[in-house]
Design a protein around this motif. Structure first.
Motif, PDB file in Angstrom:
ATOM      1  N   UNK A   7       0.981  -1.159   0.023  1.00 53.46           N
ATOM      2  CA  UNK A   7       0.385   0.395   0.319  1.00 53.46           C
ATOM      3  C   UNK A   7       1.391   1.223   0.939  1.00 53.46           C
ATOM      4  N   UNK A   8       0.431   2.231  -0.586  1.00 51.91           N
ATOM      5  CA  UNK A   8       1.554   3.714  -1.209  1.00 51.91           C
ATOM      6  C   UNK A   8       0.022   4.565  -0.104  1.00 51.91           C
ATOM      7  N   UNK A   9       0.173   5.030   1.243  1.00 57.36           N
ATOM      8  CA  UNK A   9      -0.327   6.295   1.964  1.00 57.36           C
ATOM      9  C   UNK A   9       0.387   7.005   1.706  1.00 57.36           C
ATOM     10  N   UNK A  10      -0.121   7.936   0.668  1.00 52.24           N
ATOM     11  CA  UNK A  10       0.537   9.589   0.104  1.00 52.24           C
ATOM     12  C   UNK A  10      -0.088  10.647   0.793  1.00 52.24           C
ATOM     13  N   UNK A  11       1.286  11.014   1.855  1.00 50.20           N
ATOM     14  CA  UNK A  11       0.401  12.705   2.347  1.00 50.20           C
ATOM     15  C   UNK A  11       1.416  13.871   2.313  1.00 50.20           C
ATOM     16  N   UNK A  12       0.141  15.184   2.856  1.00 46.17           N
ATOM     17  CA  UNK A  12       1.236  16.288   1.854  1.00 46.17           C
ATOM     18  C   UNK A  12       1.854  16.916   2.955  1.00 46.17           C
ATOM     19  N   UNK A  13       2.057  16.489   4.832  1.00 47.08           N
ATOM     20  CA  UNK A  13       2.197  17.065   5.571  1.00 47.08           C
ATOM     21  C   UNK A  13       3.076  16.402   6.024  1.00 47.08           C
ATOM     22  N   UNK A  14       4.255  16.619   6.971  1.00 46.50           N
ATOM     23  CA  UNK A  14       5.111  15.259   7.508  1.00 46.50           C
ATOM     24  C   UNK A  14       4.908  15.140   9.322  1.00 46.50           C
ATOM     25  N   UNK A  15       4.180  16.375   9.793  1.00 52.68           N
ATOM     26  CA  UNK A  15       3.632  16.161  10.867  1.00 52.68           C
ATOM     27  C   UNK A  15       2.511  15.132  10.939  1.00 52.68           C
ATOM     28  N   UNK A  16       1.752  14.873  10.087  1.00 49.15           N
ATOM     29  CA  UNK A  16       0.392  14.112   9.841  1.00 49.15           C
ATOM     30  C   UNK A  16       1.435  12.649   9.009  1.00 49.15           C
ATOM     31  N   UNK A  17       1.990  12.530   8.740  1.00 48.59           N
ATOM     32  CA  UNK A  17       2.823  11.564   8.627  1.00 48.59           C
ATOM     33  C   UNK A  17       3.148  11.375   9.194  1.00 48.59           C
ATOM     34  N   UNK A  18       4.184  12.090  10.227  1.00 50.94           N
ATOM     35  CA  UNK A  18       4.926  11.513  11.679  1.00 50.94           C
ATOM     36  C   UNK A  18       3.011  10.537  12.725  1.00 50.94           C
ATOM     37  N   UNK A  19       2.571  11.105  12.579  1.00 51.82           N
ATOM     38  CA  UNK A  19       1.132  10.328  13.126  1.00 51.82           C
ATOM     39  C   UNK A  19       0.841   9.237  12.535  1.00 51.82           C
ATOM     40  N   UNK A  20       0.862   9.589  11.368  1.00 52.83           N
ATOM     41  CA  UNK A  20       0.034   8.149  10.186  1.00 52.83           C
ATOM     42  C   UNK A  20       1.226   6.581  11.083  1.00 52.83           C
ATOM     43  N   UNK A  21       2.492   7.377  10.790  1.00 54.14           N
ATOM     44  CA  UNK A  21       3.765   6.008  11.377  1.00 54.14           C
ATOM     45  C   UNK A  21       3.211   5.608  12.792  1.00 54.14           C
ATOM     46  N   UNK A  22       3.747   6.685  13.411  1.00 58.25           N
ATOM     47  CA  UNK A  22       3.309   5.787  14.843  1.00 58.25           C
ATOM     48  C   UNK A  22       1.295   5.291  15.213  1.00 58.25           C
ATOM     49  N   UNK A  23       0.622   5.411  14.716  1.00 57.45           N
ATOM     50  CA  UNK A  23      -0.356   4.402  14.890  1.00 57.45           C
ATOM     51  C   UNK A  23      -0.354   3.786  13.738  1.00 57.45           C
ATOM     52  N   UNK A  24       0.078   3.436  12.681  1.00 58.58           N
ATOM     53  CA  UNK A  24       0.672   2.556  12.243  1.00 58.58           C
ATOM     54  C   UNK A  24       1.119   1.551  12.619  1.00 58.58           C
ATOM     55  N   UNK A  25       2.014   1.634  13.337  1.00 55.31           N
ATOM     56  CA  UNK A  25       3.490   0.874  14.474  1.00 55.31           C
ATOM     57  C   UNK A  25       2.201   0.027  14.992  1.00 55.31           C
ATOM     58  N   UNK A  26       1.688   1.327  16.216  1.00 57.64           N
ATOM     59  CA  UNK A  26       0.944   0.811  16.754  1.00 57.64           C
ATOM     60  C   UNK A  26       0.164  -0.520  17.306  1.00 57.64           C
ATOM     61  N   UNK A  27      -0.428  -0.198  15.324  1.00 60.57           N
ATOM     62  CA  UNK A  27      -1.254  -1.444  15.387  1.00 60.57           C
ATOM     63  C   UNK A  27      -0.665  -2.327  14.572  1.00 60.57           C
ATOM     64  N   UNK A  28       0.580  -2.526  14.152  1.00 59.45           N
ATOM     65  CA  UNK A  28       1.574  -3.791  13.846  1.00 59.45           C
ATOM     66  C   UNK A  28       1.136  -4.612  12.600  1.00 59.45           C
ATOM     67  N   UNK A  29       1.182  -3.356  11.705  1.00 57.66           N
ATOM     68  CA  UNK A  29       1.483  -3.498  10.125  1.00 57.66           C
ATOM     69  C   UNK A  29       2.982  -3.328  10.060  1.00 57.66           C
ATOM     70  N   UNK A  30       3.699  -3.917   9.360  1.00 57.14           N
ATOM     71  CA  UNK A  30       5.248  -3.863   9.630  1.00 57.14           C
ATOM     72  C   UNK A  30       5.026  -2.562   7.626  1.00 57.14           C
ATOM     73  N   UNK A  31       5.753  -1.490   7.877  1.00 53.42           N
ATOM     74  CA  UNK A  31       6.695  -0.078   7.717  1.00 53.42           C
ATOM     75  C   UNK A  31       7.594  -0.498   6.466  1.00 53.42           C
TER      76      UNK A  31
END
Length: 175
Positions: A7-31
């Protein structure tokens, strides 16, 4: 046979990206990877990447440079071609070492710097004439892309990333 979908999830803000990375790791998905147009402070920690060992390499390369400089000067100036320069005979390396300190320093820095560049390119697999691996050209300008492996949960991941603030979510077959 396993699927090579990501999956390619595209963001247009670095703060939103950081929150998304944290949520993704919390949900145990492999980045798999994150592509950004500029360095994002703290992204490596948020992704759970281990710290680099390049500093250890730099120290080792510096020690190699110091050894080469010491050996080279001992052989050239003391053993092979001893000279009496300004009334200072070259009888032993220790007696002449203060004059050799600048060369020792420069060779230490030279070896560390050049071998570090070579190590970085080899470790990053950046060979000459290598085809770029950037999946979306917008990540070189103003967008951020997070690549996450799909394990028969395509619909769930798509909805998850839309909820994290992604402006675009695409499923890609990776080669």
């Amino acid at each position: 046979m396993s699927s090579n979908k990501v999956i390619h999830a595209i963001y247009n803000d670095d703060d939103v990206l950081m929150d998304a990375v944290k949520q993704t790791r919390k949900a145990h998905h492999h980045i798999e990877e994150v592509y950004t147009p500029f360095p994002v402070h703290g992204l490596d920690k948020a992704m759970g990447l281990p710290s680099t060992r390049l500093a250890i390499c730099a120290f080792i390369y510096g020690c190699i440079g110091l050894t080469v400089a010491t050996s080279m000067m001992d052989y050239i100036m003391i053993q092979d071609w001893p000279q009496d320069i300004g009334g200072k005979p070259s009888m032993s390396y220790i007696q002449n070492m203060p004059a050799f300190v600048p060369v020792m320093f420069e060779m230490t820095v030279f070896f560390a710097a050049h071998l570090m560049v070579i190590t970085f390119y080899m470790r990053s697999k950046l060979w000459p004439f290598k085809k770029a691996e950037n999946p979306d050209v917008r990540t070189t300008d103003d967008h951020f892309l997070m690549e996450v492996v799909v394990n028969n949960n395509e619909e769930e991941l798509t909805n998850f990333f839309k909820g994290t603030g992604a402006v675009e979510v695409k499923v890609i077959e990776k080669h």
